[in-house]
Design an enzyme around this catalytic site. Sequence first.
Site, PDB file in Angstrom:
ATOM      1  N   LYS A  45     -19.521  45.968  31.011  1.00 46.29           N
ATOM      2  CA  LYS A  45     -18.708  47.380  32.721  1.00 46.29           C
ATOM      3  C   LYS A  45     -19.812  45.902  33.336  1.00 46.29           C
ATOM      4  CE  LYS A  45     -16.631  49.494  36.238  1.00 46.29           C
ATOM      5  NZ  LYS A  45     -15.824  48.693  36.813  1.00 46.29           N
ATOM      6  N   GLY A  46     -18.582  45.528  34.360  1.00 44.27           N
ATOM      7  CA  GLY A  46     -19.097  44.319  35.564  1.00 44.27           C
ATOM      8  C   GLY A  46     -20.559  44.691  35.928  1.00 44.27           C
ATOM      9  N   ASN A 101      -6.030  51.031  38.345  1.00 45.96           N
ATOM     10  CA  ASN A 101      -7.695  51.182  39.015  1.00 45.96           C
ATOM     11  C   ASN A 101      -8.344  50.410  39.716  1.00 45.96           C
ATOM     12  OD1 ASN A 101     -10.189  49.823  38.215  1.00 45.96           O
ATOM     13  ND2 ASN A 101      -8.394  48.929  36.410  1.00 45.96           N
ATOM     14  N   ASN A 130     -16.710  36.913  35.548  1.00 46.90           N
ATOM     15  CA  ASN A 130     -15.479  37.901  36.282  1.00 46.90           C
ATOM     16  C   ASN A 130     -14.912  37.119  37.630  1.00 46.90           C
ATOM     17  OD1 ASN A 130     -12.855  39.450  37.290  1.00 46.90           O
ATOM     18  ND2 ASN A 130     -14.326  41.287  37.494  1.00 46.90           N
ATOM     19  N   CYS A 178     -11.309  40.299  39.832  1.00 52.35           N
ATOM     20  CA  CYS A 178     -11.567  41.066  40.507  1.00 52.35           C
ATOM     21  C   CYS A 178     -10.451  41.854  41.738  1.00 52.35           C
ATOM     22  CB  CYS A 178     -12.256  42.318  40.066  1.00 52.35           C
ATOM     23  SG  CYS A 178     -11.888  43.955  40.704  1.00 52.35           S
ATOM     24  N   ASN A 191      -6.918  39.392  33.553  1.00 57.09           N
ATOM     25  CA  ASN A 191      -7.525  40.841  34.299  1.00 57.09           C
ATOM     26  C   ASN A 191      -6.015  41.413  34.806  1.00 57.09           C
ATOM     27  OD1 ASN A 191      -8.846  42.457  35.973  1.00 57.09           O
ATOM     28  ND2 ASN A 191     -10.204  40.892  35.872  1.00 57.09           N
ATOM     29  N   THR A 192      -6.686  42.651  35.600  1.00 62.17           N
ATOM     30  CA  THR A 192      -5.553  42.982  35.705  1.00 62.17           C
ATOM     31  C   THR A 192      -4.322  42.997  36.802  1.00 62.17           C
ATOM     32  OG1 THR A 192      -6.719  44.427  37.504  1.00 62.17           O
ATOM     33  CG2 THR A 192      -6.845  45.557  35.914  1.00 62.17           C
ATOM     34  N   GLY A 240      -8.832  47.016  25.978  1.00 59.52           N
ATOM     35  CA  GLY A 240      -9.599  48.185  27.746  1.00 59.52           C
ATOM     36  C   GLY A 240      -8.290  48.955  27.507  1.00 59.52           C
ATOM     37  N   THR A 241      -7.906  49.792  28.248  1.00 56.87           N
ATOM     38  CA  THR A 241      -6.828  50.964  28.670  1.00 56.87           C
ATOM     39  C   THR A 241      -6.682  51.552  27.156  1.00 56.87           C
ATOM     40  OG1 THR A 241      -5.973  49.658  30.541  1.00 56.87           O
ATOM     41  CG2 THR A 241      -5.241  52.039  29.167  1.00 56.87           C
TER      42      THR A 241
END
Lengths: 308, 308, 272, 272
Positions: free
Chosen positions: B50-51, B74, B132, B135, B197-198, B270-271
């Site tokens: 986790k970041g 998220n 990252n 985000c 990333n998302t 990931g998910t």
Amino acid sequence: MTQAAVPDIRARVGEVLLKNPVMSASGTFGYGLEFTPFYDISLLGAIIVKGLSLEPTAGNAPPRIVETSAGMLNAIGLQNIGVERFVAEVAPRLADAGAAYAANIYGRTIEEYESVARRLSGVPSLIAIELNASCPNVKEGGIAFGSTPEGLYGLTRRVRAATGKPLWVKLSPNVGDIGAVARAAEEAGADAVTLINTIVGMAVDHRKRKPVLSNVTGGLSGPAIKPVALRMVWEACRSVKIPVIGIGGIQSAEDALEFLLVGAAAVQVGTANFRNPNACVEIVEGIRNFFIREKIARVDDYRGRLVL
Amino acid sequence: MTQAAVPDIRARVGEVLLKNPVMSASGTFGYGLEFTPFYDISLLGAIIVKGLSLEPTAGNAPPRIVETSAGMLNAIGLQNIGVERFVAEVAPRLADAGAAYAANIYGRTIEEYESVARRLSGVPSLIAIELNASCPNVKEGGIAFGSTPEGLYGLTRRVRAATGKPLWVKLSPNVGDIGAVARAAEEAGADAVTLINTIVGMAVDHRKRKPVLSNVTGGLSGPAIKPVALRMVWEACRSVKIPVIGIGGIQSAEDALEFLLVGAAAVQVGTANFRNPNACVEIVEGIRNFFIREKIARVDDYRGRLVL
Amino acid sequence: MPINRPRFVHGKILHNAGGGIFYRMEVALPDRIEFAPGQFAMVSGWPGNDPLLPRPLAIFRARGARGKGTVEFVYKVAGRGTALLSGLHEGDPIAATLPLGRGFEFGGEERTYWLLGGGVGFSTVFPAAVFLEQERSEFEMFLGARTRDQLPPRDWIPGGGLPGRVHPCTDDGTAGFFGTVTDAVRDRLDRLKTPERRRLMILACGPREMLRSVSSLALPLGIPVQASLENHMACGFGVCWGCVTEVREEGKTSYRRVCKEGPVFDAREVVW
Amino acid sequence: MPINRPRFVHGKILHNAGGGIFYRMEVALPDRIEFAPGQFAMVSGWPGNDPLLPRPLAIFRARGARGKGTVEFVYKVAGRGTALLSGLHEGDPIAATLPLGRGFEFGGEERTYWLLGGGVGFSTVFPAAVFLEQERSEFEMFLGARTRDQLPPRDWIPGGGLPGRVHPCTDDGTAGFFGTVTDAVRDRLDRLKTPERRRLMILACGPREMLRSVSSLALPLGIPVQASLENHMACGFGVCWGCVTEVREEGKTSYRRVCKEGPVFDAREVVW
Ligand SMILES: Cc1cc2nc3c(=O)[nH]c(=O)nc-3n(C[C@H](O)[C@H](O)[C@H](O)COP(=O)(O)OP(=O)(O)OC[C@H]3O[C@@H](n4cnc5c(N)ncnc54)[C@H](O)[C@@H]3O)c2cc1C
Ligand SMILES: Cc1cc2nc3c(=O)[nH]c(=O)nc-3n(C[C@H](O)[C@H](O)[C@H](O)COP(=O)(O)OP(=O)(O)OC[C@H]3O[C@@H](n4cnc5c(N)ncnc54)[C@H](O)[C@@H]3O)c2cc1C
Ligand SMILES: Cc1cc2nc3c(=O)[nH]c(=O)nc-3n(C[C@H](O)[C@H](O)[C@H](O)COP(=O)(O)O)c2cc1C
Ligand SMILES: Cc1cc2nc3c(=O)[nH]c(=O)nc-3n(C[C@H](O)[C@H](O)[C@H](O)COP(=O)(O)O)c2cc1C
Ligand code: FES
Ligand code: FES
């Protein structure tokens, strides 16, 4: 609190007043007439016909579509009958059917865009021209125009000058800052912006080791993209004063209401037509019923009323 | 054609040699130890934790997640225990478990990024630092850095100078030209890029007239985004010479193979861990079995072998 | 080996049928599971990725022997996921991660318990009732519903035969106590003698508003309340940080994972 | 009013059961449908958006009276969509758009027909057989499968009782003719007399390679071939342009929609 017994669901997109805020999306509704077996197409806010070019276009080689999770990729390559045949053969029949309709257009050059727009300007029953500056499929197509604010500004200004019809500019989501692109269209004289077009995606066959689409990449549409579309429509609504037409993954009246809630003046329904040919009229009915239930008198009493 | 009885599925990401090309994605795998009831975490190519930030971070107010069609949004807001506690309490236990692990990091300023990177540089068992820069949740977070090639170049160069660990830069998909951003990271000295990333998305409750997430927008992940991720990974692979780590919507070995096929050196999952906690190891097994079936001797005999 | 720490398992539906507004589903599993009352499972297994995420359901009952087990869930159709579950048939596959979370904690022998179930919350407190019955502990149950038809079927209720032990409460007075669970609790607390209060412990699951109001009645009287919270979850085992709730400890607040530090919380800590 | 032009309808499954490697599903519809052999339906109705798109299935049979009808489909599990269909039960909802496309065209009374079905392609040609039987036209059927077990169940075959009329062909020779449908057709064509040839018309559905090779045998002999093509489809009623195939007309090639101008094409026009 009894005023809303019969709500007024008409929707205004600039100077255009629609029967209701639900339009069919370009490329997912043919030329509109294909839906006459299913329902009376004059019931829709408007029909946006398949993207028209100056000359008839053959489109890409198959395979042109592939399904993805809750979405699909298409690389149709803008196959269409060309603006002349549309004006001669289709437009009169749409007018006869009582349908409100707009033409989605594209060109390989600015001059082609202008020519198509000019040709359509003389069609009285056409309510608007929707400029597709974003189709990611055809290499010589809109991608260069729609991917930067500068490119879009230049194109929009020229087409704006070429036609007196209301001009809606359809935006590509494949950009870093959708607000900036929307502003460029507004500054260049667009009457409205429509978003989003499809997001560029890709599918490969891991066994055959080949892309699934002959065009390698295609445009992603359907419920998968709805959260992205809704966010971009929300951002565009906060970036421009002209009306924003929301589109992307709408399948139900609830989805359509979400776009209205973040500020869209109207919505378009695309991929949903494939699974349920009645999707558009069912969404019109669903919005009407929601307004009745919630005692909302008119669209502007709901539109943009998101509470942050 | 019998050479591949036991394929070599090790994967090289620059100077880092992984047991296999499957890593868990940051933010979806906790600190790794949470998975020990399910399987031996040393079986994975690597774990990305986790970041981490300089100080412990509380994260956003709930609701933080909402499901969408074949995806989820998220807005965790990067809740984490901070780099100090990670180094003191978690890193030794990951090392004891025999796990290969990398740390995903973020900061609100370049200086914070540097400090976190420096603090981690002294952890011998840490295989890499994943920056990252993308985000989209925390307003003061990475978004400014990751959204333009210039911003990303500046950040990467500074963090590059701050640590001798392999530096992987995780890219935001919320850009117009992913190739340009990947090149910026490469030029600034990144050892690899990780993407995607998302994608920024949004969900609203049409009845309550409110955003579903307290943060209004959130990051879209899951199978819905796979076609977009695959396209961007493909573009990045054609834009840079450094290794590309592919991520976005991978749920199965087939999905992972698709990313390898377009050129990814390794993948992250990931998910998918949420619905099936065994997803990562099942994907490792699936890749191995595919290589056996198809008589593929090593990853480089498959990787990037897409036939256009 | 019985399943007593989180595992991801594939099962097959044995029964899935309605009872009033609820459904009860029994699933055959590869092994017997051991769980604490209040623990839950993340249930999925339907075809396709939409819905994508598993759904949290309390473990209602578990049976079985070595290498063979079953688990039961009780649920109400709340949205897409539960609607989909309700359409599944015998023989259909189900996947589940279980057992998850921290269940109820029970006090010493001298304790008496009130178990409060609002709506489908009864599915979380029933296993506690079964446990207390085995332990021969004293307990009473308060079950809340809007109307008579929305109460759990009588034959599902553990110890439902014992008169005076189960107190249905309906908002419209169509059965049992006329009012909410909170109203009933307020009523009873008023009439409780101090020694009785001292022994009492409340275990509760239901709408957040019910948990909040019951806590605000019981905590000032020194009665401990364990509240099982329901938040939307992505993973259910502590790795996504999606399910947090705010808690207060030593004056400071922080976000705790409902799936990991909960779902059962000491009501004193919860920031309602 | 019978459904004889495209309509989107909701139905309920009456039966859905396997027969060999095939499934046969009957669905109750709000009305009787009228269809031409070779027409198809776009079938969906499962919960969730994944799979998103409906799946094209030939209309195998339709029955019913005013205000009440049923439609039958025969399918093979090919991927996610058909796997999902195969897991549905009696009473489950189904949605369908139907009838779609251009079916087979039949010649004058003097015609004789060969109906070729490769794999599950038989589901498209069987309705043509039923029609020809009603018309008392002469026809024979060639049904191809890899092996005996993959042939359609005998009792599904219209006119299957008549000796000499149905020619199973298996790649491995485990039943009927030893070889592909194309091999069998080549065999028979060689032995056919000119007057017989003149009367013959071929209606075919199966893998593209089979359709291509049969066409290349029959067309040079002046035997008309109607080939039913199978492409992936999004809409099925001509509005997405996703399903096109290349055709040649008057020397020029263009893309035609399989769902609208097809699925049945004059084999002379198809660019194979
Ligand atoms: C530990 C635990 C145990 C549980 N045990 C049981 C049980 O035994 N039986 C039972 O019936 N239920 C139980 N629940 C509740 C159950 O998990 C939910 O009813 C179920 O997940 C709803 O899923 P759905 O797809 O049917 O509804 P959904 O369609 O997911 O949503 C239902 C409603 O919630 C809203 N919603 C969706 N996402 C969010 C969000 N992020 N924040 C706020 N609102 C949101 C929706 O708008 C909708 O109104 C339990 C929950 C938890 C956490
Ligand atoms: C007019 C018509 C009538 C039909 N009638 C019948 C029938 O009666 N019975 C029957 O069993 N079948 C019939 N079919 C075929 C049937 O529609 C397919 O088998 C079905 O749609 C497959 O869906 P699926 O989800 O099971 O498989 P999918 O998972 O969708 O795919 C199956 C295979 O196709 C590949 N594929 C996916 N997309 C593409 C693409 N765009 N291009 C190329 N390959 C792709 C996949 O990789 C996979 O190997 C008919 C098809 C048509 C067009
Ligand atoms: C098959 C297909 C063809 C399309 N053709 C066009 C087009 O010609 N012009 C255009 O502007 N958009 C076109 N689009 C994009 C849609 O109009 C719409 O912007 C997009 O699909 C997102 O909406 P949806 O998710 O509701 O489908 C097409 C989309 C699909 C799926
Ligand atoms: C709940 C959640 C938390 C995440 N947290 C982080 C994070 O801390 N740092 C980061 O770089 N990416 C984070 N991500 C992004 C994932 O690592 C990954 O890039 C993204 O989810 C796409 O992959 P997927 O579709 O396989 O989930 C997070 C994703 C999710 C769903
Ligand atoms: S649901 Fe993922 S941490 Fe609780
Ligand atoms: S499937 Fe849409 S045009 Fe044929």
